[in-house]
Design an enzyme around this catalytic site. Structure first.
Site, PDB file in Angstrom:
ATOM      1  N   TYR A 131       0.808  -1.216   0.000  1.00 36.16           N
ATOM      2  CA  TYR A 131       0.000   0.000   0.000  1.00 36.16           C
ATOM      3  C   TYR A 131       0.843   1.269   0.000  1.00 36.16           C
ATOM      4  O   TYR A 131       0.303   2.363  -0.058  1.00 36.16           O
ATOM      5  CB  TYR A 131      -0.890   0.035   1.241  1.00 36.16           C
ATOM      6  N   LYS A 198       2.391 -13.851   6.329  1.00 37.73           N
ATOM      7  CA  LYS A 198       2.652 -14.835   5.273  1.00 37.73           C
ATOM      8  C   LYS A 198       4.169 -15.029   5.198  1.00 37.73           C
ATOM      9  O   LYS A 198       4.796 -14.952   4.128  1.00 37.73           O
ATOM     10  CB  LYS A 198       2.055 -14.297   3.953  1.00 37.73           C
ATOM     11  N   ASP A 237      -3.082 -17.663   4.902  1.00 34.44           N
ATOM     12  CA  ASP A 237      -4.060 -18.504   4.204  1.00 34.44           C
ATOM     13  C   ASP A 237      -4.802 -19.421   5.178  1.00 34.44           C
ATOM     14  O   ASP A 237      -6.015 -19.600   5.092  1.00 34.44           O
ATOM     15  CB  ASP A 237      -3.430 -19.303   3.045  1.00 34.44           C
ATOM     16  N   ASP A 261      -6.417  -5.779   5.180  1.00 36.63           N
ATOM     17  CA  ASP A 261      -7.481  -5.323   4.290  1.00 36.63           C
ATOM     18  C   ASP A 261      -8.394  -6.497   3.945  1.00 36.63           C
ATOM     19  O   ASP A 261      -9.619  -6.435   4.103  1.00 36.63           O
ATOM     20  CB  ASP A 261      -6.840  -4.739   3.020  1.00 36.63           C
TER      21      ASP A 261
END
Ligand code: NAP
Length: 375
Positions: A131, A198, A237, A261
């Site tokens: 972002y 992640k 995930d 987000d």
């Protein structure tokens, strides 16, 4: 009299702002026998039409001065045009923490069997990650130079037609959002913090976020949280399936910008969707409250928008300003209306009801519920 600065927003912004204003005014007056002076700040299409600028400097200065504001959604075109005004606001005001509580309201249709188990707060780092806006179009001079540099210095080959973006994650920003989440958990008696990352794939950004999170907890926050808060971490995930299968296992979630987000909308879906979730973007000095959803251009101007998220944003702002009693009045009334099934089209469809209320009628029902303590 208290003053509340607001940005109306684009698309459904004006409709949901008006509905929110009515409810907040009414609850505030009834609870404190006092009034609110609403101060309009311009941003988005309305600002462009009036001043020729999408985000006038005056608006930024006013938010700094007032230290709080509420905003409706602002439109961002996909792929081209200007940068997101939301992202710009977060960056210029250093609103580094995006905090989104997701709690089930009885009566609202949910895809879960036991939605009452959902009571999660998402802490999303708001200033870094993909972002940060550091990206170059495929074929641009900057992308070409970056490609050449990567080839020459590191032997990395990228295809000629590659667009390039950077994912900066710093120790400073990672640790301040984790600290914020821990402070919140301590103050609000929450029992568990889950670090979502992640890091198995993006080791030096997402993996570093996890490492720096544990580091600050171990080095600076351990004594305060010992015996009070359990800390764990999970790969993104897996998190997406876990919040659906076992939402009761999650309490406070702290994560990087993009994960946050996605997770905010996914957790919102568990309790009936983004029309029902609000949040705050804050620094240590300034707090800007908003609904989670966007401008919903397909329903703008039709009286179909659900103003609940905007009303929740307004009630969070009242609580933040020290008017928690008015927040309780609003939430209680909102619950009664939602439970009654007299709702806007989005929820009526999910409830299998043919009849639904317009945005204005729905807000009138909330006023009625506040007035009569019933629906
Ligand atoms: P969106 O505006 O959140 O809308 C997606 C869909 O959700 C809408 O088409 C509508 O679905 C439904 N919806 C959203 N809010 C609703 C409400 N209050 N009441 C009833 N239904 C609601 O997402 P988007 O279409 O991806 O984004 C549109 C614009 O908003 C983009 O320019 C985006 O950048 C911007 N945006 C701004 C913010 C912000 O200001 N914080 C946040 C997200 C997106 P139906 O099709 O079922 O009517």
């Amino acid at each position: 009299m208290i003053e509340i600065p607001y940005i109306e927003g684009d698309g459904i912004g004006p409709e949901i702002f008006n509905a929110m204003k009515k409810v907040i005014d009414f609850a505030f007056e009834k609870t404190y026998n006092d009034k609110i002076k609403w101060i309009e700040l311009l941003a988005g299409q309305k600002a462009l039409n009036t001043t020729g600028e999408l985000l006038p400097q005056n608006t930024i200065e006013a938010i700094k001065r007032y230290k709080t504001a509420i905003k409706g959604p602002l439109m961002t075109p996909v792929g081209s045009g200007y940068r997101s005004l939301n992202v710009t606001l977060r960056q210029v005001l250093d609103l580094y923490a995006c905090i989104r509580p997701v709690k089930y309201v009885p009566g609202v249709p949910s895809p879960l069997k036991n939605p009452e188990k959902v009571d999660i707060i998402v802490f999303r780092e708001n200033t870094e990650d993909v972002y940060a806006g550091i990206e170059w179009e495929a074929g641009s001079k900057e992308a070409e130079r970056t490609r050449e540099y990567l080839k020459e210095k590191f032997g990395i080959s990228l295809r000629e037609d590659t667009g390039i973006g950077l994912k900066p994650i710093s120790k400073f920003a990672s640790q301040r959002i984790v600290k914020k989440a821990v402070e919140y958990a301590l103050k609000n008696n929450r029992k568990k913090i889950t670090i979502v990352h992640k890091g198995n794939i993006m080791k030096y950004t997402e993996g570093a976020f996890r490492k720096w999170a544990y580091e600050i907890i171990e080095e600076k926050l351990k004594d305060e949280i010992d015996g009070k808060i359990e800390i764990n971490d999970i790969i993104t995930d897996n998190m997406f399936q876990q919040i659906i299968l076992h939402p009761e296992n999650y309490d406070v979630i702290v994560t990087t910008n993009l994960n946050g987000d996605y997770l905010s909308d996914a957790t919102a879906a568990l309790i009936g969707g983004i029309g029902l979730t609000a949040g705050v973007n804050m620094s240590d000095k300034v707090a800007v409250f908003e609904p989670v959803h966007g401008t919903a251009p397909d329903i703008a101007g039709k009286g179909l928008a659900n103003p609940t998220a905007m009303i929740l944003a307004g009630s969070m702002l009242l609580e933040y300003l020290g008017f928690g009693e008015a927040q309780e009045v609003i939430i209680a009334a909102l619950k009664r209306v939602l439970e009654s099934g007299k709702v806007t089209k989005d929820l009526a469809l999910l409830m299998g009801r043919e009849k639904y209320l317009s945005t204005g009628e729905f807000s009138e029902k909330i006023l009625e519920a506040i007035e009569k303590d019933t629906v």
